[in-house]
Design a protein around this motif. Structure first.
Motif, PDB file in Angstrom:
ATOM      1  N   GLY A  31       0.791  -1.223   0.000  1.00 37.50           N
ATOM      2  CA  GLY A  31       0.000   0.000   0.000  1.00 37.50           C
ATOM      3  C   GLY A  31       0.815   1.259   0.000  1.00 37.50           C
ATOM      4  O   GLY A  31       1.036   1.860   1.066  1.00 37.50           O
ATOM      5  N   PRO A  32       1.271   1.722  -1.174  1.00 39.74           N
ATOM      6  CA  PRO A  32       2.077   2.946  -1.222  1.00 39.74           C
ATOM      7  C   PRO A  32       1.257   4.230  -1.233  1.00 39.74           C
ATOM      8  O   PRO A  32       1.817   5.314  -1.150  1.00 39.74           O
ATOM      9  N   ASP A  33      -0.100   4.109  -1.322  1.00 43.10           N
ATOM     10  CA  ASP A  33      -0.928   5.294  -1.555  1.00 43.10           C
ATOM     11  C   ASP A  33      -1.615   5.831  -0.308  1.00 43.10           C
ATOM     12  O   ASP A  33      -2.324   6.843  -0.387  1.00 43.10           O
ATOM     13  N   GLY A  34      -1.413   5.205   0.815  1.00 44.55           N
ATOM     14  CA  GLY A  34      -2.057   5.710   2.025  1.00 44.55           C
ATOM     15  C   GLY A  34      -1.682   4.881   3.237  1.00 44.55           C
ATOM     16  O   GLY A  34      -1.411   3.683   3.123  1.00 44.55           O
ATOM     17  N   TYR A  35      -1.679   5.531   4.383  1.00 41.56           N
ATOM     18  CA  TYR A  35      -1.294   4.891   5.649  1.00 41.56           C
ATOM     19  C   TYR A  35      -2.207   5.444   6.721  1.00 41.56           C
ATOM     20  O   TYR A  35      -2.439   6.659   6.803  1.00 41.56           O
ATOM     21  N   GLY A  36      -2.771   4.554   7.544  1.00 43.30           N
ATOM     22  CA  GLY A  36      -3.630   5.060   8.597  1.00 43.30           C
ATOM     23  C   GLY A  36      -3.720   4.108   9.769  1.00 43.30           C
ATOM     24  O   GLY A  36      -3.592   2.887   9.613  1.00 43.30           O
ATOM     25  N   VAL A  37      -3.916   4.674  10.961  1.00 42.40           N
ATOM     26  CA  VAL A  37      -4.146   3.871  12.164  1.00 42.40           C
ATOM     27  C   VAL A  37      -5.328   4.470  12.920  1.00 42.40           C
ATOM     28  O   VAL A  37      -5.617   5.671  12.827  1.00 42.40           O
ATOM     29  N   TRP A  38      -6.009   3.597  13.645  1.00 40.40           N
ATOM     30  CA  TRP A  38      -7.119   3.999  14.516  1.00 40.40           C
ATOM     31  C   TRP A  38      -6.955   3.259  15.826  1.00 40.40           C
ATOM     32  O   TRP A  38      -6.703   2.048  15.832  1.00 40.40           O
ATOM     33  N   ARG A  39      -7.080   3.966  16.955  1.00 37.19           N
ATOM     34  CA  ARG A  39      -6.914   3.331  18.262  1.00 37.19           C
ATOM     35  C   ARG A  39      -8.021   3.765  19.209  1.00 37.19           C
ATOM     36  O   ARG A  39      -8.469   4.910  19.168  1.00 37.19           O
TER      37      ARG A  39
END
Length: 560
Positions: A31-39
């Motif tokens: 996935g080079p087009d986006g990075y995300g985390v949710w906590r």
């Protein structure tokens, strides 16, 4: 094709963003087009985005609902978007800005865990439900998308698209699973849960899983209706109905914001997909379709019979294609082997992965992010040999004789010997079990066939140390894996679905998906469309095998 990860600490400790980051770093290639985390306290979700569909350009994952009580991370392509948008009454933004993950989350809000039954497409996702304090996970019917997990009761549940991400967490064990080693040596592929790592498991295809502090609940989320037989008025209606379903299976897999490619071998399956895809793209003004074919000119020069280029070229000559040929005889089977194994997280039994790897590399170099594959039309459509037993069972003996004679004439080969077709494929399968047992006794044999007879033929030889086999209880495990007390009552439709959903295809899809991910490609398989599977399984005898030709309905649908 994207990457998903998640952590649920069952002991209540908070998830650190750095933990999710470590997992996602190992999956950067996906996935080079986006990075995300949710906590949220003891729960964390992560995502890496590869844009493929037009809608994915607008997606930001993980995604939480407006209340903050639900959150999703997903690697998904949903094919019945219009139907779901209407049923879910989503009208707050243009359709092209409604991501597939939002559809899944809204479906879960409306239908709960039964939402999976409503989804068509390829998917692996996890939804955190704060109200239930549980994680709901699901995987598509054939396991095109992958989902691995580690579970330690009372401590932690973690999941990821690839095993390497799980191994970034220090508490996940790195112990070899010796049973998987034995299965590889046999080889046996029908264990759909175990991996080469003890305690790291797969979520099986067509299954969902609910994880809470009280444990895990695993359920089958979908299987075809094996009691249904399609009834139409004529061969032409069956042909047209198949063509409609098959065309839609291809059409929905062309949804892409980037160039689309198709693997073209010259065989019936890939040629059918390529022809339909090329026409659909041309009709939409989105062509040409890139085709990618492996060829062996030097070997073909020595044995022209193996040269499939004339079949490939007959497809390309129809127009609307940009053909690319990969000279596989110039590539070593050991080329890039260390990189391949790093991506696979697994062993490889197929010696031709180097060829697929080269095709994926070429597709990436030509800008494609979606690549259509012809896996596995043979099984989904079926050759139709089971129709011979159906003719015998229904008393259509003249039809059995005529089809056997025509098949022996039209497609001559050793297995199409007329007598063998009539007896071994026609009458023998319908002999009651008690008669077969009696015949075995009269022949001086055991009433019960050797237990190895349930194994695939290629697995019956045992290149395994006897002491090792005893220590891991191999014989017992194989008996559990292959023993089916209902096998004597299995219908042709049961057998057809068993073939489609076998561990062999789960293994192949897993290998393909990871090799594609290494090249930022999403591999899509029209023959593994749920609607097409349901249609093919429901066909009556005489549609797959007709006028002495196997896979007749596909041949007839592609004429013209």
């Amino acid at each position: 094709m994207s990457a998903v990860v998640g952590i649920f600490y069952l002991d209540g400790r908070p998830v650190a963003e750095a933990e999710l980051g470590e997992m996602l770093e190992s999956l950067a290639h996906r996935g080079p087009d986006g990075y995300g985390v949710w906590r949220d306290g003891a729960t964390g979700l992560g995502h890496r985005m590869l844009w493929t569909t037009p809608e994915s350009l607008h997606e930001r994952l993980p995604l939480a609902d407006s209340t903050g009580k639900l959150a999703i991370t997903a690697d998904a392509r949903i094919d019945n978007r219009d139907e779901l948008i209407d049923l879910l009454e989503i009208a707050d933004r243009p359709v092209e800005q409604i991501g597939d993950s939002r559809l899944i989350l809204a479906a879960y809000e409306k239908w709960g865990e039964r939402c999976v039954e409503r989804l068509l497409g390829d998917f692996a996702f996890a939804i955190w439900d704060d109200r239930k304090q549980s994680l709901f996970c699901a995987r598509d019917p054939l396991g095109v998308k992958h989902f691995y997990y580690y579970y330690s009761p009372g401590r932690a549940f973690v999941f990821a698209s690839e095993i390497k991400a799980l191994l970034r967490l220090p508490f996940v064990p790195r112990r070899l699973n010796e049973l998987s080693v034995a299965y590889h040596l046999l080889p046996v592929y029908d264990d759909k849960e175990n991996t080469f790592y003890q305690e790291i498991l797969r979520l099986p295809a067509s299954h969902s899983m609910s994880v809470g502090r009280n444990g895990i609940r695993l359920e089958r989320s979908w299987s075809p209706d094996l009691s249904k037989e399609l009834r139409l008025r004529s061969n032409e209606e069956y042909r047209d109905a198949f063509r409609e379903v098959f065309t839609e299976a291809v059409r929905c897999r062309l949804r892409s914001a980037f160039p689309v490619g198709s693997m073209l071998s010259g065989g019936l399956d890939s040629s059918s997909i390529t022809c339909v895809a090329g026409r659909l793209l041309a009709d939409d003004g989105r062509g040409p379709l890139h085709t990618f074919s492996a060829i062996w000119p030097s070997i073909a020069a020595m044995s022209p019979k193996i040269d499939e280029r004339p079949f490939m070229e007959s497809v390309v000559a129809m127009g609307g294609f940009d053909a690319h040929y990969i000279h596989a005889d110039d590539i070593s089977p050991l080329a890039e082997w260390s990189r391949i194994y790093w991506h696979e997280d697994n062993t490889l039994s197929a010696p031709n992965m180097y060829m697929d790897w080269a095709i994926f590399k070429s597709a990436h170099e030509h800008g494609a992010r979606v690549l259509l594959g012809g896996t596995d039309g043979d099984t989904v459509v079926s050759y139709g040999y089971e129709d011979l037993a159906a003719f015998a069972r229904r008393g259509r003996w003249l039809k059995l004789l005529r089809e056997s004679a025509a098949l022996s004439k039209n497609m001559p080969k050793r297995v199409h010997n007329f007598k063998q077709l009539v007896w071994k494929m026609g009458f023998k399968p319908i002999i009651p079990g008690y008669v077969k047992r009696g015949l075995r006794v009269l022949q001086g044999k055991s009433r019960v066939p050797d237990k190895d007879s349930a194994l695939p033929a290629y697995s019956r030889r045992r290149p395994i140390n006897a002491e090792f086999a005893r220590r891991i209880r191999l014989e017992e495990r194989l008996t559990d894996l292959y023993h089916n007390p209902k096998s004597s009552k299995m219908t042709p439709r049961d057998a057809h679905w068993n073939d489609i959903s076998s561990g062999d295809w789960a293994y192949i899809l897993e290998s393909f998906e990871k090799a594609g991910a290494a090249h930022r490609l999403e591999i899509r398989h029209p023959f593994f469309d749920r609607r097409l599977i349901e249609f093919c399984i429901s066909l009556p005898p005489g549609q797959r095998l007709q006028n002495g030709y196997t896979r007749s309905i596909l041949r007839r649908a592609m004429e013209g």
